[in-house]
Design a protein around this motif. Structure first.
Motif, PDB file in Angstrom:
ATOM      1  N   THR A  32     -36.270 -31.973  60.505  1.00 50.14           N
ATOM      2  CA  THR A  32     -35.234 -33.007  60.400  1.00 50.14           C
ATOM      3  C   THR A  32     -35.184 -33.979  61.570  1.00 50.14           C
ATOM      4  O   THR A  32     -34.616 -35.068  61.439  1.00 50.14           O
ATOM      5  CB  THR A  32     -33.847 -32.347  60.290  1.00 50.14           C
ATOM      6  N   GLY A  33     -35.722 -33.582  62.719  1.00 54.22           N
ATOM      7  CA  GLY A  33     -35.588 -34.403  63.916  1.00 54.22           C
ATOM      8  C   GLY A  33     -34.196 -34.372  64.510  1.00 54.22           C
ATOM      9  O   GLY A  33     -33.885 -35.170  65.404  1.00 54.22           O
ATOM     10  N   ILE A  34     -33.349 -33.449  64.058  1.00 52.08           N
ATOM     11  CA  ILE A  34     -31.963 -33.377  64.518  1.00 52.08           C
ATOM     12  C   ILE A  34     -31.859 -32.361  65.647  1.00 52.08           C
ATOM     13  O   ILE A  34     -32.291 -31.214  65.498  1.00 52.08           O
ATOM     14  CB  ILE A  34     -31.019 -32.988  63.365  1.00 52.08           C
ATOM     15  N   GLU A  35     -31.271 -32.783  66.754  1.00 53.13           N
ATOM     16  CA  GLU A  35     -31.044 -31.906  67.900  1.00 53.13           C
ATOM     17  C   GLU A  35     -29.554 -31.569  67.978  1.00 53.13           C
ATOM     18  O   GLU A  35     -28.700 -32.419  67.750  1.00 53.13           O
ATOM     19  CB  GLU A  35     -31.465 -32.598  69.199  1.00 53.13           C
ATOM     20  N   SER A  36     -29.252 -30.338  68.309  1.00 58.41           N
ATOM     21  CA  SER A  36     -27.857 -29.957  68.504  1.00 58.41           C
ATOM     22  C   SER A  36     -27.488 -30.069  69.975  1.00 58.41           C
ATOM     23  O   SER A  36     -28.351 -30.040  70.851  1.00 58.41           O
ATOM     24  CB  SER A  36     -27.630 -28.522  68.031  1.00 58.41           C
ATOM     25  N   GLY A  37     -26.202 -30.194  70.242  1.00 57.67           N
ATOM     26  CA  GLY A  37     -25.724 -30.195  71.617  1.00 57.67           C
ATOM     27  C   GLY A  37     -25.436 -28.775  72.082  1.00 57.67           C
ATOM     28  O   GLY A  37     -25.411 -27.834  71.290  1.00 57.67           O
ATOM     29  N   PRO A  38     -25.195 -28.588  73.367  1.00 50.60           N
ATOM     30  CA  PRO A  38     -24.885 -27.257  73.877  1.00 50.60           C
ATOM     31  C   PRO A  38     -23.434 -26.869  73.597  1.00 50.60           C
ATOM     32  O   PRO A  38     -22.547 -27.715  73.562  1.00 50.60           O
ATOM     33  CB  PRO A  38     -25.122 -27.403  75.388  1.00 50.60           C
ATOM     34  N   ALA A  39     -23.219 -25.575  73.402  1.00 56.73           N
ATOM     35  CA  ALA A  39     -21.846 -25.060  73.306  1.00 56.73           C
ATOM     36  C   ALA A  39     -21.369 -24.754  74.720  1.00 56.73           C
ATOM     37  O   ALA A  39     -21.262 -23.603  75.130  1.00 56.73           O
ATOM     38  CB  ALA A  39     -21.812 -23.804  72.440  1.00 56.73           C
ATOM     39  N   ASP A  40     -21.093 -25.803  75.468  1.00 49.31           N
ATOM     40  CA  ASP A  40     -20.729 -25.634  76.872  1.00 49.31           C
ATOM     41  C   ASP A  40     -19.210 -25.718  77.041  1.00 49.31           C
ATOM     42  O   ASP A  40     -18.452 -25.859  76.073  1.00 49.31           O
ATOM     43  CB  ASP A  40     -21.432 -26.676  77.743  1.00 49.31           C
ATOM     44  N   ARG A  41     -18.762 -25.636  78.287  1.00 45.66           N
ATOM     45  CA  ARG A  41     -17.319 -25.646  78.540  1.00 45.66           C
ATOM     46  C   ARG A  41     -16.694 -26.980  78.141  1.00 45.66           C
ATOM     47  O   ARG A  41     -15.550 -27.021  77.667  1.00 45.66           O
ATOM     48  CB  ARG A  41     -17.047 -25.360  80.018  1.00 45.66           C
ATOM     49  N   ALA A  42     -17.438 -28.076  78.277  1.00 45.89           N
ATOM     50  CA  ALA A  42     -16.902 -29.377  77.879  1.00 45.89           C
ATOM     51  C   ALA A  42     -16.616 -29.411  76.380  1.00 45.89           C
ATOM     52  O   ALA A  42     -15.591 -29.958  75.938  1.00 45.89           O
ATOM     53  CB  ALA A  42     -17.872 -30.489  78.272  1.00 45.89           C
ATOM     54  N   TYR A  43     -17.515 -28.837  75.584  1.00 42.64           N
ATOM     55  CA  TYR A  43     -17.276 -28.766  74.133  1.00 42.64           C
ATOM     56  C   TYR A  43     -16.063 -27.893  73.846  1.00 42.64           C
ATOM     57  O   TYR A  43     -15.207 -28.240  73.018  1.00 42.64           O
ATOM     58  CB  TYR A  43     -18.516 -28.227  73.427  1.00 42.64           C
ATOM     59  N   MET A  44     -15.959 -26.782  74.555  1.00 42.48           N
ATOM     60  CA  MET A  44     -14.804 -25.889  74.373  1.00 42.48           C
ATOM     61  C   MET A  44     -13.502 -26.625  74.683  1.00 42.48           C
ATOM     62  O   MET A  44     -12.500 -26.481  73.959  1.00 42.48           O
ATOM     63  CB  MET A  44     -14.969 -24.678  75.293  1.00 42.48           C
ATOM     64  N   GLN A  45     -13.509 -27.451  75.701  1.00 46.01           N
ATOM     65  CA  GLN A  45     -12.307 -28.206  76.049  1.00 46.01           C
ATOM     66  C   GLN A  45     -11.966 -29.229  74.972  1.00 46.01           C
ATOM     67  O   GLN A  45     -10.788 -29.456  74.671  1.00 46.01           O
ATOM     68  CB  GLN A  45     -12.494 -28.880  77.407  1.00 46.01           C
ATOM     69  N   ARG A  46     -12.981 -29.840  74.373  1.00 46.93           N
ATOM     70  CA  ARG A  46     -12.711 -30.789  73.284  1.00 46.93           C
ATOM     71  C   ARG A  46     -12.109 -30.068  72.079  1.00 46.93           C
ATOM     72  O   ARG A  46     -11.221 -30.608  71.395  1.00 46.93           O
ATOM     73  CB  ARG A  46     -13.994 -31.532  72.896  1.00 46.93           C
ATOM     74  N   LEU A  47     -12.573 -28.854  71.812  1.00 45.69           N
ATOM     75  CA  LEU A  47     -11.985 -28.063  70.733  1.00 45.69           C
ATOM     76  C   LEU A  47     -10.510 -27.773  71.009  1.00 45.69           C
ATOM     77  O   LEU A  47      -9.657 -27.920  70.128  1.00 45.69           O
ATOM     78  CB  LEU A  47     -12.750 -26.745  70.576  1.00 45.69           C
ATOM     79  N   ILE A  48     -10.220 -27.369  72.235  1.00 46.09           N
ATOM     80  CA  ILE A  48      -8.838 -27.057  72.606  1.00 46.09           C
ATOM     81  C   ILE A  48      -7.966 -28.308  72.543  1.00 46.09           C
ATOM     82  O   ILE A  48      -6.841 -28.274  72.030  1.00 46.09           O
ATOM     83  CB  ILE A  48      -8.793 -26.430  74.009  1.00 46.09           C
TER      84      ILE A  48
END
Length: 343
Positions: A312-328
């Motif tokens: 697909t050529g699709i890359e995922s991002g990391p499940a890092d603390r910044a992503y966790m903060q966006r979820l919160i």
């Protein structure tokens, strides 16, 4: 334009898949169970061609023979998203929905000669740690953390033995969108997460090097649609829809504790954890909620998604603390979590 039938179309993943398929110009038929509303992750209704109520647990999906034959005849591809993702069911209930339900969907695809894109889970790897390849064989039936994983693996085996033109998509733990954390409904792990943030579950048993593979719903739905649009090249393949890097469990706890109104859960070594010494209310919550997900805090699978990226050529991002903060932050903005410290 392809004619695509989507099961579980009212669910979080199924609804967003339908939205993206329609936006790409495909004609989409939505199969639903109790909930007749097909919405994208933005909450807007999706203009599918037809919505049909069914029950995948029953032969012919509980449809009359004329409707079953018409659906089989009119579609080129079936995307099977329907499943139960609860962790508190009996083996019989998992078998009825996730395994026998898959067999019934296979029968529909076979009746019309359609292809089948089956949505499974990356955690069919069972309790294994370390590198997990997309081609790795499924583990023995007793090597899973719960009945959900075992039933999804059994469904995969049926798909692989079906003789259909098939592909299998394996998402990890699906949460909100990558850029803004948005999610249409707070299912599964979100309930345990809120109890932790509110301080009602204060201790979780973990492995010190455990990781959580949180993957955004937009990566998952976008990946499923990308595979669907390349079924010729995808045929016979399994594809991991996972984060580029998983989230260490200590970063999960620290992200919660970074908000003044929340309580960072204490991380206890799982091999020394004794639920019987918890306060009575927390003990009950551990048994009913937190304990159901504890196994995911005690593993460190490292899912390879090279085949998916090559297709697909699709890359995922990391499940890092910044992503966790966006979820919160989204949970707070949507009212699922409190916005200020309690008095």
């Amino acid at each position: 334009m392809n004619r695509i039938l989507v099961t579980g179309a009212a669910g979080l993943i199924g609804g967003e898949v339908c939205a993206r398929l329609v936006a790409a110009g495909h004609r989409v038929t939505a199969l639903v169970h109790r909930n007749p509303l097909v919405c994208g992750n933005d909450g807007w209704d999706v203009p599918v061609s037809e919505t049909i109520g069914c029950d995948i647990r029953q032969e012919m999906l509980g449809l009359d023979s004329e409707t079953f034959a018409r659906l089989a005849r009119e579609h080129d591809l079936v995307i099977h998203c329907a499943a139960t993702i609860r962790f508190d069911l009996s083996d019989e209930e998992y078998e009825a929905v996730n395994t026998r339900g898959t067999a019934n969907v296979i029968a529909l695809a076979k009746a019309g000669g359609a292809g089948l894109l089956h949505v499974s889970t990356a955690y069919v790897c069972g309790t294994r740690d370390g590198p997990i390849g997309e081609d790795d064989p499924l583990p023995a039936s007793d090597a899973f953390a719960n009945g959900y994983e075992a039933s999804k693996a059994a469904g995969e085996r049926l798909v692989c033995e079906s003789g259909l033109n098939f592909a299998i998509a394996r998402p990890a733990i699906v949460l909100g969108e990558y850029e803004n954390g948005r999610i249409r409904g707070f299912d599964a792990l979100y309930a345990a997460f809120r109890l932790m943030a509110e301080g009602r579950i204060r201790t979780i048993p973990v492995r010190e090097d455990g990781t959580l593979n949180f993957v955004p719903i937009d990566h998952v739905a976008g990946g499923i649609v990308a595979i669907a649009q390349q079924m010729g090249a995808a045929s016979g393949g399994t594809f991991h829809l996972v984060a580029a890097q998983p989230l260490p469990v200590h970063e999960f706890a620290a992200a919660i504790g970074g908000y003044a109104q929340f309580h960072a859960p204490d991380l206890a070594r799982h091999d020394r954890f004794d639920a019987s010494v918890l306060p009575a209310m927390e003990r009950r919550l551990h048994r009913r909620v937190a304990g159901l997900y504890a196994g995911y805090f005690q593993r460190d699978p490292r899912f390879d998604d090279g085949r998916f990226r090559a297709l697909t050529g699709i890359e995922s991002g990391p499940a890092d603390r910044a992503y966790m903060q966006r979820l919160i932050d989204f949970c707070i903005a949507d009212g699922f979590l409190p916005s200020a410290p309690a008095d």
